[in-house]
Design a protein around this motif. Structure first.
Motif, PDB file in Angstrom:
ATOM      1  N   VAL A   1       0.847  -1.193   0.000  1.00 41.32           N
ATOM      2  CA  VAL A   1       0.000   0.000   0.000  1.00 41.32           C
ATOM      3  C   VAL A   1       0.883   1.244   0.000  1.00 41.32           C
ATOM      4  N   PHE A   2       0.570   2.176  -0.888  1.00 42.95           N
ATOM      5  CA  PHE A   2       1.259   3.455  -0.971  1.00 42.95           C
ATOM      6  C   PHE A   2       0.394   4.498  -0.271  1.00 42.95           C
ATOM      7  N   VAL A   3       0.982   5.263   0.662  1.00 42.43           N
ATOM      8  CA  VAL A   3       0.216   6.250   1.432  1.00 42.43           C
ATOM      9  C   VAL A   3       0.854   7.627   1.285  1.00 42.43           C
TER      10      VAL A   3
ATOM     11  N   ALA B   1       0.043   2.908  10.750  1.00 42.22           N
ATOM     12  CA  ALA B   1       0.157   1.980  11.883  1.00 42.22           C
ATOM     13  C   ALA B   1      -0.813   0.805  11.735  1.00 42.22           C
ATOM     14  N   ARG B   2      -2.016   1.101  11.307  1.00 41.61           N
ATOM     15  CA  ARG B   2      -3.020   0.040  11.148  1.00 41.61           C
ATOM     16  C   ARG B   2      -2.666  -0.904   9.999  1.00 41.61           C
ATOM     17  N   LEU B   3      -2.201  -0.335   8.910  1.00 40.59           N
ATOM     18  CA  LEU B   3      -1.804  -1.167   7.773  1.00 40.59           C
ATOM     19  C   LEU B   3      -0.637  -2.079   8.142  1.00 40.59           C
ATOM     20  N   LEU B   4       0.349  -1.538   8.835  1.00 43.88           N
ATOM     21  CA  LEU B   4       1.494  -2.346   9.264  1.00 43.88           C
ATOM     22  C   LEU B   4       1.057  -3.438  10.235  1.00 43.88           C
ATOM     23  N   ALA B   5       0.144  -3.112  11.139  1.00 43.59           N
ATOM     24  CA  ALA B   5      -0.328  -4.086  12.137  1.00 43.59           C
ATOM     25  C   ALA B   5      -1.039  -5.268  11.489  1.00 43.59           C
ATOM     26  N   ARG B   6      -1.679  -5.031  10.359  1.00 39.80           N
ATOM     27  CA  ARG B   6      -2.382  -6.138   9.711  1.00 39.80           C
ATOM     28  C   ARG B   6      -1.525  -6.869   8.691  1.00 39.80           C
ATOM     29  N   GLY B   7      -0.271  -6.439   8.553  1.00 41.21           N
ATOM     30  CA  GLY B   7       0.672  -7.183   7.725  1.00 41.21           C
ATOM     31  C   GLY B   7       0.945  -6.638   6.346  1.00 41.21           C
ATOM     32  N   ASP B   8       0.462  -5.438   6.048  1.00 41.60           N
ATOM     33  CA  ASP B   8       0.736  -4.852   4.741  1.00 41.60           C
ATOM     34  C   ASP B   8       2.169  -4.345   4.646  1.00 41.60           C
ATOM     35  N   GLU B   9       2.708  -4.345   3.453  1.00 40.05           N
ATOM     36  CA  GLU B   9       3.955  -3.642   3.167  1.00 40.05           C
ATOM     37  C   GLU B   9       3.527  -2.217   2.855  1.00 40.05           C
ATOM     38  N   VAL B  10       4.102  -1.233   3.543  1.00 44.23           N
ATOM     39  CA  VAL B  10       3.642   0.148   3.404  1.00 44.23           C
ATOM     40  C   VAL B  10       4.770   1.035   2.887  1.00 44.23           C
ATOM     41  N   HIS B  11       4.445   1.805   1.842  1.00 43.12           N
ATOM     42  CA  HIS B  11       5.350   2.803   1.290  1.00 43.12           C
ATOM     43  C   HIS B  11       4.716   4.166   1.541  1.00 43.12           C
ATOM     44  N   VAL B  12       5.497   5.081   2.107  1.00 43.82           N
ATOM     45  CA  VAL B  12       4.979   6.390   2.514  1.00 43.82           C
ATOM     46  C   VAL B  12       5.693   7.499   1.751  1.00 43.82           C
ATOM     47  N   LEU B  13       4.903   8.392   1.158  1.00 36.83           N
ATOM     48  CA  LEU B  13       5.463   9.593   0.557  1.00 36.83           C
ATOM     49  C   LEU B  13       5.529  10.646   1.653  1.00 36.83           C
ATOM     50  N   ALA B  14       6.736  11.130   1.931  1.00 34.49           N
ATOM     51  CA  ALA B  14       6.931  12.075   3.029  1.00 34.49           C
ATOM     52  C   ALA B  14       7.845  13.210   2.575  1.00 34.49           C
TER      53      ALA B  14
END
Length: 75
Positions: A8-10, A23-36
C-alpha cells in the motif's frame, strides 16, 4: 479493511490521519510505502521523500503498490 499482506502506498503518512492509517496497515501485515517531505516515517514502512505535486516522484513510488491511500494535505 480487508486482510493485509499487500503493498500500500500512502501519501501524508506522517500527518495526523496518515500516521494512524500507516500503523493500522502495518499491524495487519501490509507492506507500506509512505510519501513524506523529509519527516521520519513509522518503523517498517518504506520512506519515499517527495511531494504530491511531483508527478514523476509519485509515479515512481507507486510502481510496486497494489493499492493507494491519499491522506496528504497542506501543511
Amino acid at each position: 479493511m480487508s486482510s493485509g499482506g499487500g503493498c500500500v502506498f500512502v501519501t501524508g503518512g506522517t500527518g495526523f490521519v496518515g500516521t494512524a492509517l500507516v500503523a493500522r496497515l502495518l499491524a495487519r501485515g501490509d507492506e507500506v510505502h509512505v510519501l513524506a517531505r523529509g519527516r521520519a516515517v513509522a518503523p517498517r514502512a518504506h520512506a519515499h521523500v517527495g511531494d504530491v505535486t511531483d508527478a514523476a516522484g509519485v509515479r515512481a513510488a507507486l510502481a510496486a503498490a497494489a493499492r493507494a491511500a491519499h491522506a496528504g494535505g497542506r501543511a
